[in-house]
Motif scaffolding. Structure first.
Motif, mmCIF file in Angstrom:
data_model
loop_
_atom_site.group_PDB
_atom_site.id
_atom_site.type_symbol
_atom_site.label_atom_id
_atom_site.label_comp_id
_atom_site.label_asym_id
_atom_site.label_seq_id
_atom_site.Cartn_x
_atom_site.Cartn_y
_atom_site.Cartn_z
ATOM 1 N N ARG A 281 -10.402 6.232 -5.171
ATOM 2 C CA ARG A 281 -9.256 6.016 -4.277
ATOM 3 C C ARG A 281 -9.125 4.541 -3.921
ATOM 4 N N ALA A 282 -10.250 3.872 -3.729
ATOM 5 C CA ALA A 282 -10.219 2.446 -3.396
ATOM 6 C C ALA A 282 -9.586 1.647 -4.528
ATOM 7 N N ARG A 283 -9.915 1.998 -5.769
ATOM 8 C CA ARG A 283 -9.322 1.301 -6.916
ATOM 9 C C ARG A 283 -7.811 1.551 -6.968
ATOM 10 N N SER A 284 -7.409 2.792 -6.692
ATOM 11 C CA SER A 284 -5.981 3.120 -6.682
ATOM 12 C C SER A 284 -5.255 2.341 -5.596
ATOM 13 N N LEU A 285 -5.870 2.259 -4.409
ATOM 14 C CA LEU A 285 -5.262 1.515 -3.312
ATOM 15 C C LEU A 285 -5.188 0.032 -3.649
ATOM 16 N N LEU A 286 -6.230 -0.486 -4.277
ATOM 17 C CA LEU A 286 -6.242 -1.889 -4.678
ATOM 18 C C LEU A 286 -5.095 -2.180 -5.645
ATOM 19 N N SER A 287 -4.871 -1.272 -6.593
ATOM 20 C CA SER A 287 -3.772 -1.438 -7.544
ATOM 21 C C SER A 287 -2.427 -1.461 -6.826
ATOM 22 N N SER A 288 -2.284 -0.607 -5.806
ATOM 23 C CA SER A 288 -1.030 -0.572 -5.041
ATOM 24 C C SER A 288 -0.817 -1.874 -4.287
ATOM 25 N N VAL B 59 6.894 0.805 -0.246
ATOM 26 C CA VAL B 59 5.508 0.934 0.217
ATOM 27 C C VAL B 59 5.123 2.406 0.341
ATOM 28 N N ALA B 60 6.021 3.210 0.906
ATOM 29 C CA ALA B 60 5.748 4.643 1.054
ATOM 30 C C ALA B 60 5.525 5.302 -0.301
ATOM 31 N N TYR B 61 6.309 4.907 -1.286
ATOM 32 C CA TYR B 61 6.165 5.471 -2.638
ATOM 33 C C TYR B 61 4.791 5.138 -3.217
ATOM 34 N N GLN B 62 4.304 3.906 -2.950
ATOM 35 C CA GLN B 62 3.003 3.497 -3.465
ATOM 36 C C GLN B 62 1.857 4.227 -2.774
ATOM 37 N N PHE B 63 1.982 4.448 -1.471
ATOM 38 C CA PHE B 63 0.872 4.990 -0.688
ATOM 39 C C PHE B 63 0.908 6.501 -0.519
ATOM 40 N N LEU B 64 2.044 7.144 -0.821
ATOM 41 C CA LEU B 64 2.180 8.573 -0.555
ATOM 42 C C LEU B 64 1.104 9.429 -1.225
ATOM 43 N N PRO B 65 0.759 9.207 -2.502
ATOM 44 C CA PRO B 65 -0.285 10.051 -3.121
ATOM 45 C C PRO B 65 -1.622 9.969 -2.381
#
Length: 551
Positions: free
Chosen positions: A46-53, A11-17
């Protein structure tokens, strides 16, 4: 526990950026530098990136994204828009794993069911649905996704561990909201994994629509259901958003939209229990125009107080009464009482004017809600969980209705329904009753105040009361205070005189005394309404101060 640690790293790897980007928003060079201005386009990216994560991380985080899509008090509107498109649709698990769950709870599949199609007709993050037959009748069998429990438990630990980190990137108000969301999320995802609760909600909602021929809720089969398996009758229908197919069946789409809207109004403002996931995949239409509801895993309850305020909210929107809209929002807890009412009223007026368009009677409640959601983010507050669900349901249902009929008048249908059911009249009667009760209490206070005032004056005369007052060095302060004391004494004397004259003399003389009391009362009230003249007071026992003292 080891699985939770491993998931935390993933999870940290996905959210760190994203976390680093948010950190740079506060300090451009992480440890120093000014704040960065973030545009709407950047927030949407950023919302799209978070959605992908969230999609990458799987079932638990898909559900978390769906929950966050109902919380405009936590996320900006760009995130809400993206997360609302998050579909609970993932590839089903292998049949042999799902079969093990069914047989562990119900027994051998070949013995319990006459036939069982091992190809799932739908796959969701927490469960999947199969078609089978019992006693010659088709049934739908919903099976909890195999192995989802340990994954959810590990992810819930990760969410808890992540909270202290996330708190560093948000303000104090939203920190509280994040904590409440974590509690809410843990509760709701456990509820959705318990198919016994879903069956209870399905049965209750089905009973509420038992007399409505336009609504169909599949019947549950308790003897073939458990905590991990839910069996119900199989009801086929056309997806409600397939407009061409509906036209081919000769169905009146305007009438269909009205039926859908009225059904949700019944659930929310009358029954108090509602289907909370009305996206088109969970709504179908039979050949005769009957609406079918599927999937009651996400459902909620509304208490009577919120029901009453929702009615007042609809009435206020219909009347374009911005003050009443704000009052309803404040009383429901969706708007801070400290928000600038003038600013909020202007926003409401603009929202209504924008939604109204050329036709003064045609406006969209979704547009108003979106404006309110934007404002909610600007003025942080704490949404009650089920009220957040209600807001989401209202938005999604309005979108479905507009898909069916582009000219659908949400407010007209809502107010018409409330009027037909007598809810508007009942609300008005309750309002009058409340005001009458306030008048009665005021009358009782007029009788109780003079003795209490006399007792207080006796205590003052005996020196039993110590009063500490701070004054600004201004002679006008003492003039104002003296004037108020004199007016208060005259008001008390006039009220007592009016009471005595009414009891022992004529009504006319009592009326004269009461008129004098009114004059003194108005003068005293006006003295407090004028600009402050040096008298200053600070509350010593607010809730915040009490909490500080407890620390």
């Amino acid at each position: 526990m080891f699985r939770a640690y491993r998931r935390f790293v993933v999870v940290a790897y996905q959210f760190l950026p994203l976390l680093l980007a948010y950190a740079r928003d506060r300090k451009r060079f992480l440890f120093f530098g000014g704040r960065r201005q973030v545009s709407s386009e950047v927030r949407r990216a950023r919302a799209r990136s978070l959605l992908s994560s969230l999609l990458t991380l799987g079932p638990t985080f898909i559900k978390l994204g769906q929950l966050l899509s109902t919380r405009p008090d936590v996320l900006p509107s760009e995130y809400i828009d993206e997360f609302e498109r998050l579909q609970d649709d993932v590839p089903p698990a292998r049949w042999d794993a799902a079969k093990a769950v069914v047989e562990a709870d119900l027994g051998p599949v070949d013995e319990v069911f006459e036939t069982f199609d091992d190809e799932a007709i739908s796959g969701a993050s927490l469960g999947q649905v199969y078609v089978a037959s019992v006693d010659g009748e088709k049934v739908a069998v919903k099976v909890r996704r195999p192995g989802v429990e340990p994954l959810v438990e590990a992810d819930l630990r990760v969410v808890r561990w992540s909270l202290p980190i996330l708190m560093r990137f948000v303000g104090q108000a939203r920190s509280f909201s994040l904590e409440t969301i974590a509690d809410e999320f843990e509760r709701t995802i456990r509820e959705e994994m318990d198919y016994r609760r879903e069956r209870e909600m399905l049965v209750e909602i089905r009973e509420n629509f038992a007399d409505n021929e336009r609504i169909r809720v599949p019947a549950a089969i308790p003897e073939l259901s458990s905590q991990r398996v839910l069996t119900m009758e199989y009801v086929e229908g056309t997806k409600i958003s397939d407009v061409k197919d509906l036209d081919g069946l000769g169905i009146d789409r305007t009438e269909l939209a009205e039926t859908l809207q009225r059904s949700y109004l019944q659930m929310i403002v009358q029954d108090g229990v509602f289907h909370a996931d009305p996206h088109p995949g969970n709504l179908a239409v039979r050949d005769d125009g009957t609406i079918v509801f599927y999937d009651f895993g996400m459902s909620g309850r509304v208490d009577p107080f919120i029901q009453e305020k929702i009615i007042e909210f609809y009435m206020a929107i219909a009347a374009q009464d911005t003050d009443a809209i704000l009052d309803a929002l404040i009383e429901m807890g969706t708007l801070s009482p400290e928000a600038d009412r003038d600013v909020m009223a202007n926003i409401m007026e603009l929202a209504i004017a924008d939604a109204r368009g050329e036709d003064i009677e045609q406006y969209r409640v979704q547009q108003i809600i979106e404006q309110v959601e934007d404002t909610i983010y600007d003025f942080p507050l704490r949404l009650p969980p089920n009220l957040a669900l209600v807001l989401r349901v209202a938005t999604v249902v309005e979108g479905v209705c507009v898909t069916l009929d582009s000219n659908f008048d949400f407010i007209s249908v809502a107010t018409g329904y409330l009027r037909e059911e007598g809810l508007i009249e009942q609300s008005a009667r309750d309002f009058v009753a409340d005001r009458a009760d306030e008048v009665r209490q005021f009358g009782e206070s007029l009788v109780r105040v003079p003795p209490k005032l006399e007792s207080t004056l006796d205590d003052l005369d005996r020196g039993n009361v110590t009063l500490k007052v701070e004054f600004e060095p201004d002679e006008r302060t003492f003039d104002v205070l003296a004037k108020r004391l004199v007016l208060a004494a005259l008001l008390t004397a006039a009220l007592i005189s009016a009471s005595v004259l009414y009891a022992f003399a004529t009504t006319t003389t009592a009326a004269v005394a009461l008129a004098l009391a009114t004059l003194f009362g108005v003068s005293l009230w006006r003295s407090f309404r004028r600009r402050r003249q040096g008298i200053d007071a600070q509350p010593q026992f607010t809730r915040q101060r009490l909490r500080e003292r407890e620390k």
